[in-house]
Design a protein around this motif. Structure first.
Motif: not given
Length: 729
Positions: A129-154
């Motif tokens: 994919f073109p670089f400018n489509t990344r969520v975070i402008n970084h050379r590695n692949f980085v995604v942001p997580f917004e998590l609720k406390k005391d919650t189990q995620y997968n």
């Protein structure tokens, strides 16, 4: 102390890794965690690209294979699925970043699911994919997580790639991720800085001494750096963001060029032809292999090319070090540092190859072995060149003694020739005097012409100053008009009082704008509108003043709350005040396109009417689009046409967007086209989960990249206005 903790954590992870047990432990995010390596808390399995994620979520855990080693799979022809459980145990909201520190993956998709919930969030990444489509402008692949406390995620990962698959993964807090990024880029800056200094240093020596070995030494260094910057992701981030396909050619081409140039340097530096025809033949064979690999880089399958490139690089390194040892034993004493240099580099390249093939684990040592080997090789080869120059200098001193005697003989011969030449120069001097007098006469004429030109320049300068004064007066008037226009625009505080979660992206093309936004609030209704008047600059600003005054009359004075009726009245007043004042060919054609939204606070109902411009809204990840009527304000027949009022009942949190056409009509990008309505809608759908202010920043950053892509800058062609707001039932 934080950096020390990170280093101790990484060292313990390398020396004594923790393996998965019978049940998969969750990655526990608590108050003390700043960054967390998660390689050994993962289950995985391989399939043939046909597994559906919705079915995968309900699959029993024993369907997965427990990870009992570092996640280095080498070259795979199947799709890899990973499952990572996460438990959020922080007492307050905290942003997290999930990083996959391998920038050479073709495709990966990250899914974030909450335990017991059907809905999920996903991100598609990869160097296809073109670089400018990344969520975070970084050379590695980085995604942001917004998590609720005391919650189990997968977290699920779907990965396939034609390159070697090793997946060093970490979860960072926002502060730790910033610290890690700055520290990592600083180390890369030091590495590339050392390389640049050595390249410039040896190039200067080459231009000074004219020794071809210094130039040949620079070429494999440059090839090596091209490959390493591609391997680390910096090439893709900074040099060819708009060309993802180029990523598949840079690495193999750089490897083939390195094989060719390093072999040529060895032939020249060690003077191989003078010592052994067998070593000479082996190096010619490596040059041929590098050339064939260069051609195969364009014709062959990428995975096959990379596997061959890794093996060819290792073979070439072994051939080079063997050549150095053999030539040294044959009597070439300045080959000693050459051998040591290639010993370090061979160790680095073999470690890198074994890691890429999945034979050795991927960790901080193996991933950086190539960089360390390269640095040692560069420094030791520089010493080898200096050592060779010392031997050459000693030979030169022996030759100088014999040259001194020859110089004495040449000096006497030169003195005799100088006397003869002096007599010839006397004759030439007489001729020169005659031509000098002619030149002096011509100089007098030139002086007269210069005086005339100076007078003309003085007149031009006076005219320039007069024009500058007039321009300053005009600019001052327009700047004052800008302050007047800003005064009529509603304040951000007033808008956020009615719409707490909202943003306004407003970028006039000129000092004053033909686009403007309008807001009014009552105890029962909140009004918001985005208006695009005919033209921009001063003409558009005049229209915006008229439009603002008429909206106040219709909404505030007349107490009109139906947006369709508001547009009908506005259309009527514009036609009366502008179009009917001048008859015939001189009649004015000015008007405006706009979106008008009215929010009924009691009934949670949003009504909308548009003149050419639409309303976009996103509810539960579903994208909605309501078109405006086809007539602009001022062009619709007041007797036969009425603007349509549309209703949107707010039953769940919904994001709304209204805009003028300036953003969508902006030229730029890789082939200099407009952004267009489809890409604009895709952008809104991509960013709508972000907070409103971050959505505004994302839209503005995309616009800047669009206007400055491919090394050129496009000018803004129109005023730009986008309004976004979030409503809850």
């Amino acid at each position: 102390m934080r950096v020390l903790y990170i280093l101790l954590f990484l060292l313990s992870a390398i020396i004594n890794p923790t393996y998965a047990q019978n049940t998969t432990p969750a990655v526990n995010l608590d108050e003390l965690v700043e960054e967390l390596k998660i390689d050994h808390k993962i289950h995985y399995f391989l399939d043939n690209h046909d597994t559906d994620f919705n079915k995968l979520k309900s699959t029993p855990e024993d369907y997965f294979i427990k990870s009992d080693k570092d996640l280095n799979f080498g070259f795979l022809e199947k799709t890899l699925w990973l499952k990572i459980p996460i438990e959020h145990d922080v007492e307050h909201n905290k942003n997290w970043y999930f990083e996959i520190a391998n920038p050479n993956i073709d495709y990966l998709k990250v899914y974030l699911t909450e335990e017991g919930q059907k809905n999920y969030i996903s991100w598609e990444l990869g160097d296809i994919f073109p670089f400018n489509t990344r969520v975070i402008n970084h050379r590695n692949f980085v995604v942001p997580f917004e998590l609720k406390k005391d919650t189990q995620y997968n977290v699920y990962l779907k990965v396939y790639s034609s390159n070697g698959i090793h997946l060093p993964m970490k979860i960072y807090s926002s502060d730790a991720f910033l610290e890690y990024s700055l520290f990592s880029e600083m180390l890369y800056g030091i590495y590339f800085g050392i390389i640049l200094i050595m390249v410039l240093y040896n190039l200067m020596i080459f231009f000074s001494l004219k020794d071809i070995n210094y130039l040949l030494y620079v070429l494999p260094i440059v090839s090596n750096v091209i490959y390493f910057s591609s391997y680390s992701g910096h090439n893709y981030q900074y040099l060819h963001q708009w060309s993802p396909g180029l990523q598949k050619f840079v690495g193999p081409i750089a490897i083939s060029l390195w094989i060719v140039t390093s072999s040529i340097f060895t032939l020249s530096f060690l003077k191989v032809r003078n010592y052994s025809k067998y070593v000479y033949g082996a190096l010619i064979g490596m040059i041929t292999l590098g050339g064939l690999l260069f051609l195969f880089s364009f014709l062959g399958n990428y995975q096959t090319v990379m596997e061959l490139s890794n093996k060819a690089t290792s073979i070439n390194a072994l051939v080079l070090i063997s050549s150095g040892i053999y030539i040294y034993r044959k009597g070439n004493k300045f080959a000693r540092y050459f051998i040591l240099a290639w010993a370090f580099f061979t160790l680095g390249i073999l470690t890198h190859t074994l890691t890429t093939e999945g034979i050795t684990p991927s960790n901080i040592i193996t991933r950086n072995a190539l960089a360390f080997g390269t640095i040692m090789e560069i420094m030791l080869l520089s010493l080898a060149l200096s050592d060779k120059y010392k031997f050459i200098q000693e030979d030169t001193e022996r030759i100088q003694d014999s040259l001194i005697q020859q110089q004495e003989r040449d000096r006497k011969t030169l003195e005799r020739r100088v006397k003869e030449r002096t007599r010839q120069l006397d004759k030439v001097s007489q001729e020169t005097d005659r031509y000098t007098r002619k030149i002096e006469d011509a100089y007098g004429e030139i002086q007269s012409m210069n005086a005339s030109l100076e007078k003309q320049n003085e007149e031009i300068e006076n005219q320039k100053k007069e024009l500058s004064k007039k321009n300053e007066k005009i600019t001052a008037s327009i700047n004052y008009a800008q302050r007047i226009q800003k005064a009529i625009l509603p304040s951000t505080q007033a808008i956020q009082h009615s719409f707490p979660e909202s943003f306004i992206l407003f970028k006039p093309k000129d000092i004053v704008s033909g686009d403007f936004y309008w807001h009014y609030d009552t105890p029962t209704h909140a009004f918001i509108a985005a208006i695009d008047c005919t033209g921009h600059g001063v003409p558009g600003a005049f229209m915006s003043m008229i439009g603002e005054r008429l909206l106040k009359q219709i909404v505030i004075a007349d107490k009109t709350t139906d947006p369709g009726i508001i547009l009908d009245h506005l259309n009527y007043y514009i036609r009366v005040e502008l179009h009917k004042q001048v008859e015939g060919k001189g009649a004015l054609k000015d008007g405006m396109d706009l979106c008008m939204c009215v929010y009924d606070k009691k009934d949670s109902l949003l009504t909308f009417a548009g003149a050419k411009n639409p309303l976009y809204y996103i509810e539960k990840d579903n994208f909605g689009h309501i078109k405006g009527d086809k007539f602009s304000i001022g062009s619709a027949d007041t007797d036969n046409f009425e603007y349509t009022t549309h209703e949107v009942k707010i039953t769940s949190p919904t994001d709304f967007y209204i805009a003028t056409d300036g953003y969508q009509d902006q030229f730029g990008g890789p082939i200099n086209r407009k952004i267009g309505g489809k890409k604009f809608r895709d952008l809104l759908e991509m960013i709508h989960k972000l907070p409103m202010q971050k959505q505004s920043m994302a839209l503005e950053q995309f616009l800047e990249r669009w206007m400055t892509g491919e090394g050129k800058t496009e000018l803004q062609i129109d005023d730009i206005l986008i309004i976004g707001f979030h409503l809850k039932p």
